[in-house]
Design an enzyme around this catalytic site. Structure first.
Site, PDB file in Angstrom:
ATOM      1  N   HIS A 134     -28.335  70.146  32.993  1.00  0.00           N
ATOM      2  CA  HIS A 134     -28.845  68.781  33.091  1.00  0.00           C
ATOM      3  C   HIS A 134     -28.087  68.054  34.189  1.00  0.00           C
ATOM      4  O   HIS A 134     -26.893  68.295  34.403  1.00  0.00           O
ATOM      5  CB  HIS A 134     -28.663  68.043  31.759  1.00  0.00           C
ATOM      6  N   ASP A 172     -35.343  69.851  26.833  1.00  0.00           N
ATOM      7  CA  ASP A 172     -36.658  70.319  27.263  1.00  0.00           C
ATOM      8  C   ASP A 172     -36.897  71.775  26.902  1.00  0.00           C
ATOM      9  O   ASP A 172     -38.034  72.232  26.817  1.00  0.00           O
ATOM     10  CB  ASP A 172     -36.806  70.145  28.777  1.00  0.00           C
TER      11      ASP A 172
END
Length: 428
Positions: A306, A363
């Site tokens: 991320h 995700d």
């Protein structure tokens, strides 16, 4: 905010600038007077080292893997709270007492219907229009239907607009899905919860009763909570920038939806699911791991790492648990989830992944969950927008109330030609 000073030397000039400290997190150097005092700007593409505002809503510590909403850890909220409670928290700053939560939920449920003429508006889109294209247009058009809540100088109108946006976004998203598959729109049912109502409007049909599964309802509620706000990300910054000009709240949210649509922002869960489908079988994982490690191979593992979190994504653990619950409830064995679980174990134990800090993020699992529930991949980003509307609304309200906020006006490092004289076309 406590205050110290920083010194900057530019040639023979020495400038003193305040260093501001928030309640938690890194200090910031206040450069608001830099151009006036020294005639120079800072250069920060993507604004990754620039604080554009002060905010009391969400705090992220990427190194420690911390995400707090008004001080409350995201894992506690996802496991113990509800989306309506989190929405109240983001908007008002405190967790509500039962009466306050009941009143808030009642108010939201009474704003879920959209103007009947919007059904005609939908029919102006092609049948195969992307749901995000529809949501951009419909949300932006809300300002033409609700004139009584576009005066941003009136706190009451801002409150009504906030409630309308949070309440109507599930209806708008569900209608986008129904339109794409040729099924009739379903009106909201105020006897259901916020999330249960959305599931019914999305998957129900007029011909028979739709029974909301408590497990699926809870899973969607968690997904909404985990996506509700994420500090000053690209779409939230877009909402704030649009709002800084005095634009009405519906236009600001449409701007946020447009930004979220980008594959580098809201489309990550769809990309992760497509990657898992491409791998297809646990036996093929070593092949793709080798490709991911090969610098000359353009293949990249989606759903890992991320931009902000450098340790782990605190939302991923809750999302993994939710994925297990959903697939058990639906009694399906999904090879995509088998691939996901094996990839996760590799990421947590392989020295390459550990060194590069490539851990599964939110995700990675959300796409698997949404696919299992029955959402087409093109709806994934629309669901993200539905959940993030709460954060956008809270951030927009905070910005409007901030006496230090000004219209956004980033500067630039100009690299074009210097001044030159016009030459008539016949002489060029």
């Amino acid at each position: 905010m406590s205050e110290t000073n920083a010194t900057l030397k530019l040639g023979d000039k020495e400038l003193t600038m305040p260093v501001l400290s928030g309640t938690v997190g890194p200090d910031v150097v206040d450069i608001r007077k830099l151009y006036g005092q020294a005639g120079v700007f800072t250069y920060d593409p993507g604004f990754t080292s620039t604080g554009s505002c002060s905010s009391a809503i969400t705090y992220i510590d990427g190194e420690a893997g911390v995400l707090l909403h008004r001080g409350y850890p995201i894992d506690q909220l996802a496991e113990q709270s509800t989306f309506m409670e989190v929405a109240y928290l983001l908007l008002h700053g405190e967790l509500p007492a039962k009466d306050a939560l009941d009143n808030f939920s009642y108010t939201i449920s009474r704003h879920t219907m959209v103007h009947e003429q919007l059904a005609t508006f939908y029919r102006g889109f092609r049948r195969d229009a992307h749901p995000m294209a529809i949501m951009c247009g419909v949300v932006g058009a809300l300002s033409s239907f609700y004139h009584d809540s576009t005066d941003i100088t009136d706190p009451k109108q801002r409150e009504i607009a906030s409630h309308r946006l949070i309440a109507k976004m599930p209806t708008i998203a569900a209608m986008a899905h129904k339109y794409s598959i040729g099924q009739p729109f379903l009106y909201p049912d105020n006897s259901l919860s916020y999330t249960g109502n959305f599931l019914r409007m999305t998957f129900g049909v007029p011909a028979e009763e739709y029974i909301v599964s408590p497990v699926i309802e809870r899973a969607m509620d968690r997904i909404f909570i985990l996506h509700a706000d994420h500090e000053q990300n690209a779409s939230t910054s877009t909402v704030r920038l649009a709002g800084s000009s005095g634009a009405n709240p519906f236009a600001c949210m449409a701007a946020g939806i447009a930004c979220l649509w980008g594959p580098a922002h809201g489309g990550a869960n769809e990309a992760a699911l497509n990657m898992l489908r491409e791998i297809g079988d646990v036996k093929r994982i070593p092949e793709y791991i080798a490709r991911a490690k090969d610098k000359d191979d353009p293949f990249r593992l989606m759903g890992f790492g991320h931009r902000v979190y450098k340790n782990f994504d605190p939302r991923a653990k809750v999302m993994k648990q939710t994925a297990d619950e959903v697939l058990a409830e639906l009694n399906i064995s999904d090879p995509v989830l088998d691939v996901a679980k094996e990839l996760e174990q590799i990421a947590l134990n392989d020295p390459y992944f550990i060194e590069k800090k490539l851990y599964p993020n939110v995700d990675f699992y959300s796409g698997v969950i949404l696919n299992a529930i029955g959402f087409p991949t093109e709806m994934f980003t629309a669901l993200f927008a539905l959940a993030r509307t709460v954060g956008w609304v809270a951030q927009w309200n905070e910005m409007i109330s901030d006496p230090e906020q000004k219209i956004g006006r980033p500067r630039q490092l100009y690299t074009g030609p210097t001044q030159r004289d016009y030459v008539p076309v016949g002489q060029r």
